[in-house]
Design a protein around this motif. Structure first.
Motif, short mmCIF file in Angstrom:
data_model
loop_
_atom_site.label_atom_id
_atom_site.label_comp_id
_atom_site.label_asym_id
_atom_site.label_seq_id
_atom_site.Cartn_x
_atom_site.Cartn_y
_atom_site.Cartn_z
N LEU A 55 0.83 -1.21 0.00
CA LEU A 55 0.00 0.00 0.00
C LEU A 55 0.86 1.26 0.00
O LEU A 55 0.55 2.23 -0.69
CB LEU A 55 -0.96 -0.01 1.18
N GLN A 56 1.97 1.24 0.74
CA GLN A 56 2.89 2.38 0.73
C GLN A 56 3.46 2.59 -0.66
O GLN A 56 3.55 3.72 -1.15
CB GLN A 56 4.02 2.16 1.74
N MET A 57 3.82 1.49 -1.33
CA MET A 57 4.36 1.59 -2.68
C MET A 57 3.31 2.15 -3.64
O MET A 57 3.60 3.01 -4.47
CB MET A 57 4.85 0.21 -3.14
N LEU A 58 2.05 1.68 -3.51
CA LEU A 58 0.99 2.18 -4.38
C LEU A 58 0.73 3.67 -4.14
O LEU A 58 0.47 4.42 -5.08
CB LEU A 58 -0.29 1.37 -4.17
N LEU A 59 0.84 4.10 -2.88
CA LEU A 59 0.67 5.52 -2.59
C LEU A 59 1.82 6.34 -3.18
O LEU A 59 1.61 7.44 -3.69
CB LEU A 59 0.56 5.75 -1.08
N GLN A 60 3.03 5.80 -3.13
CA GLN A 60 4.17 6.48 -3.76
C GLN A 60 3.94 6.60 -5.26
O GLN A 60 4.22 7.64 -5.86
CB GLN A 60 5.47 5.70 -3.52
N LEU A 61 3.42 5.54 -5.87
CA LEU A 61 3.13 5.56 -7.29
C LEU A 61 2.11 6.65 -7.60
O LEU A 61 2.29 7.42 -8.54
CB LEU A 61 2.61 4.19 -7.73
N LEU A 62 1.05 6.73 -6.81
CA LEU A 62 0.03 7.76 -7.03
C LEU A 62 0.60 9.17 -6.85
O LEU A 62 0.29 10.08 -7.62
CB LEU A 62 -1.15 7.55 -6.08
N ASP A 63 1.45 9.34 -5.83
CA ASP A 63 2.09 10.64 -5.62
C ASP A 63 2.94 11.02 -6.82
O ASP A 63 2.90 12.16 -7.29
CB ASP A 63 2.96 10.63 -4.36
N GLY A 64 3.71 10.06 -7.34
CA GLY A 64 4.54 10.32 -8.51
C GLY A 64 3.70 10.64 -9.73
O GLY A 64 4.00 11.56 -10.50
N GLN A 65 2.62 9.90 -9.90
CA GLN A 65 1.71 10.14 -11.02
C GLN A 65 1.11 11.55 -10.93
O GLN A 65 1.06 12.27 -11.93
CB GLN A 65 0.58 9.11 -10.95
N ASN A 66 0.67 11.93 -9.74
CA ASN A 66 0.08 13.26 -9.54
C ASN A 66 1.11 14.37 -9.74
O ASN A 66 0.75 15.50 -10.09
CB ASN A 66 -0.56 13.37 -8.17
N TRP A 94 0.49 -2.06 -11.50
CA TRP A 94 0.44 -1.33 -10.24
C TRP A 94 -0.40 -0.06 -10.37
O TRP A 94 -1.12 0.30 -9.44
CB TRP A 94 1.84 -0.98 -9.78
N THR A 95 -0.29 0.61 -11.51
CA THR A 95 -1.08 1.83 -11.74
C THR A 95 -2.57 1.51 -11.73
O THR A 95 -3.37 2.22 -11.12
CB THR A 95 -0.66 2.51 -13.06
N ALA A 100 -3.53 0.81 -8.11
CA ALA A 100 -3.57 2.04 -7.31
C ALA A 100 -4.80 2.88 -7.65
O ALA A 100 -5.47 3.41 -6.75
CB ALA A 100 -2.30 2.85 -7.54
N ASN A 101 -5.13 2.97 -8.93
CA ASN A 101 -6.31 3.73 -9.33
C ASN A 101 -7.59 3.06 -8.85
O ASN A 101 -8.54 3.73 -8.44
CB ASN A 101 -6.33 3.95 -10.84
N TRP A 102 -7.64 1.74 -8.88
CA TRP A 102 -8.79 1.01 -8.36
C TRP A 102 -8.94 1.27 -6.86
O TRP A 102 -10.05 1.48 -6.36
CB TRP A 102 -8.64 -0.49 -8.61
N LEU A 103 -7.81 1.28 -6.15
CA LEU A 103 -7.84 1.54 -4.70
C LEU A 103 -8.44 2.91 -4.41
O LEU A 103 -9.24 3.06 -3.49
CB LEU A 103 -6.42 1.43 -4.14
N VAL A 104 -8.08 3.89 -5.22
CA VAL A 104 -8.61 5.25 -5.03
C VAL A 104 -10.10 5.30 -5.36
O VAL A 104 -10.88 5.90 -4.64
CB VAL A 104 -7.83 6.26 -5.92
N ARG A 105 -10.50 4.64 -6.45
CA ARG A 105 -11.91 4.68 -6.88
C ARG A 105 -12.84 3.98 -5.90
O ARG A 105 -13.85 4.53 -5.50
CB ARG A 105 -12.07 4.05 -8.26
N SER A 106 -12.52 2.73 -5.53
CA SER A 106 -13.45 2.00 -4.68
C SER A 106 -12.79 0.96 -3.78
O SER A 106 -13.42 0.50 -2.83
CB SER A 106 -14.50 1.30 -5.54
#
Length: 135
Positions: free
Chosen positions: A68-79, A116-117, A120-126
């Motif tokens: 989950l930490q890695m997925l959050l890092q990925l989302l931060d980098g994407q943003n 992973w992207t 991560a996006n699925w995690l954010v959506r639902s």
């Protein structure tokens, strides 16, 4: 009935003739609160009144926490505007920067970042709902 192995053993005793189990004996110990919560859940589950996962199931394993930490890092980098290749360099292997465009297009790390992207996006959506419910 005994459930578990080694030091992680739970012993259950069901009295004959009782229609509903209703008592659990807990030893006084530092983890008594956690055991009490698990016992209350277990009694509710036995009576068919619990539809939520057990307190133990709701805990994050070290692997899940790191993921989950890695997925959050990925989302931060994407943003922040990072490209998939930059994300792969950050999260997988810094030496990916030396790959040619053709090698990058065919490498497994590019596909992994894509998976992973999506996760991560699925995690954010639902998916966060499942996470909060211990699934």
């Amino acid at each position: 009935m005994t459930i578990g192995i080694g030091r992680n053993v739970l012993r259950l005793r069901f009295e004959p003739g009782l229609s509903e189990p209703g008592a659990i004996l807990l030893p006084p110990e530092p983890c008594a609160r956690v055991r009490a919560q698990a016992s209350i859940w277990f009694l509710r589950w036995l009576r068919g009144r619990s539809r939520v996962p057990s307190p133990e199931a709701a805990r994050l394993t070290d692997f899940r926490r790191q993921r989950l930490q890695m997925l959050l890092q990925l989302l931060d980098g994407q943003n922040a505007g990072a490209s998939p290749r930059e994300l792969a360099e950050l999260l997988i292997d810094p030496s990916l920067s030396s790959l040619s465009a053709a090698a990058w297009a065919d490498c497994s790390e590019r596909k992994k970042i894509g998976r992973w992207t999506k996760e991560a996006n699925w995690l954010v959506r639902s998916g966060y709902r499942d996470l909060l419910q211990g699934r």
